[in-house]
Design a protein around this motif. Sequence first.
Motif, mmCIF file in Angstrom:
data_model
loop_
_atom_site.group_PDB
_atom_site.id
_atom_site.type_symbol
_atom_site.label_atom_id
_atom_site.label_comp_id
_atom_site.label_asym_id
_atom_site.label_seq_id
_atom_site.Cartn_x
_atom_site.Cartn_y
_atom_site.Cartn_z
ATOM 1 N N ILE A 101 19.221 -16.163 30.486
ATOM 2 C CA ILE A 101 18.999 -14.621 30.633
ATOM 3 C C ILE A 101 20.520 -14.388 31.628
ATOM 4 O O ILE A 101 21.140 -13.317 31.614
ATOM 5 N N THR A 102 20.912 -15.102 32.586
ATOM 6 C CA THR A 102 22.208 -14.963 33.293
ATOM 7 C C THR A 102 23.324 -14.857 32.492
ATOM 8 O O THR A 102 24.250 -13.801 32.760
ATOM 9 N N SER A 103 23.455 -15.847 31.775
ATOM 10 C CA SER A 103 24.810 -15.816 30.958
ATOM 11 C C SER A 103 24.788 -14.664 29.811
ATOM 12 O O SER A 103 25.740 -14.060 29.642
ATOM 13 N N PHE A 104 23.507 -14.322 29.485
ATOM 14 C CA PHE A 104 23.286 -12.999 28.629
ATOM 15 C C PHE A 104 23.736 -11.963 29.237
ATOM 16 O O PHE A 104 24.584 -11.099 28.535
ATOM 17 N N LYS A 105 23.447 -11.551 30.333
ATOM 18 C CA LYS A 105 23.747 -10.382 30.991
ATOM 19 C C LYS A 105 25.411 -10.464 31.300
ATOM 20 O O LYS A 105 25.969 -9.290 31.171
ATOM 21 N N THR A 106 25.741 -11.640 31.752
ATOM 22 C CA THR A 106 27.453 -11.577 32.072
ATOM 23 C C THR A 106 28.170 -11.065 30.694
ATOM 24 O O THR A 106 28.855 -10.480 30.655
ATOM 25 N N HIS A 107 27.745 -11.932 29.603
ATOM 26 C CA HIS A 107 28.441 -11.535 28.371
ATOM 27 C C HIS A 107 28.204 -10.138 27.737
ATOM 28 O O HIS A 107 29.174 -9.574 27.426
ATOM 29 N N LEU A 108 26.915 -9.891 27.718
ATOM 30 C CA LEU A 108 26.707 -8.396 27.707
ATOM 31 C C LEU A 108 27.398 -7.498 28.551
ATOM 32 O O LEU A 108 27.853 -6.315 27.838
ATOM 33 N N LYS A 109 27.675 -7.369 29.710
ATOM 34 C CA LYS A 109 28.286 -6.430 30.432
ATOM 35 C C LYS A 109 29.799 -6.524 30.077
ATOM 36 O O LYS A 109 30.224 -5.486 29.956
ATOM 37 N N THR A 110 30.268 -7.657 29.776
ATOM 38 C CA THR A 110 31.781 -7.715 29.241
ATOM 39 C C THR A 110 31.931 -7.106 27.912
ATOM 40 O O THR A 110 32.661 -6.145 27.739
ATOM 41 N N PHE A 111 30.935 -7.327 27.054
ATOM 42 C CA PHE A 111 30.917 -6.418 25.988
ATOM 43 C C PHE A 111 30.803 -5.052 25.875
ATOM 44 O O PHE A 111 31.516 -4.256 25.144
ATOM 45 N N TYR A 112 29.963 -4.648 26.583
ATOM 46 C CA TYR A 112 29.942 -2.859 26.818
ATOM 47 C C TYR A 112 30.814 -2.575 27.670
ATOM 48 O O TYR A 112 31.322 -1.318 27.446
#
Length: 197
Positions: free
Chosen positions: A180-191
């Motif tokens: 979930i930590t890496s998901f949030k990091t990558h998702l924030k970058t994507f958005y």
Amino acid sequence: TLDNNLTFHKHINFVSQSCFYHIKALRHIRHTLDTHTASIIAHALVSSRLDYANSVLYGAPSYTVTKLQRIQNTLARIVLHSNRFSHSSTLLHRLHWLPVQSRIRFKLATITYNSLSTSSPDYLATLISRYQPARSLRSADLQLLHLPASKTKFGSRAFRCAAPSIWNAIPLTVRNSPSITSFKTHLKTFYFCHPPA
């Protein structure tokens, strides 16, 4: 705060009043704080209120989200000591804050990731299912979710429709994040790179 038609007008008004109260207080003491401290206080007192239960605002009329965006823009100007003519997008990027519309999608995507990876909470996990094509297709390996049909725009705001819609729009590399930590990091970058229209 709910109303009969789920317009969330009353809810937005209450959030606005609360946020601007704290923004006014922060403005009075801003000259005594460094930028890092001001950012922490701003997040604790205002951003947390903007984020609270914001997933219910997915698909809400644009003017409701615009009202919350004005709050965030005002907060960014105070934290960075900028004048009202400074472009809000630039200020948000400097603070590494996602705009309100992206934060709503971020919250729903995070809830969806948790529901898929842990099957909890049960009442949400049962509302979404993996996409399974009738025959062997390349899309079967894309980790997509089944998007149920909705006859109304109001119905498309429900979690069972909103979650697959947001999830399927996220790149596979982000959806396949191991935690979930890496998901949030990558998702924030994507958005940040691809803000919602």
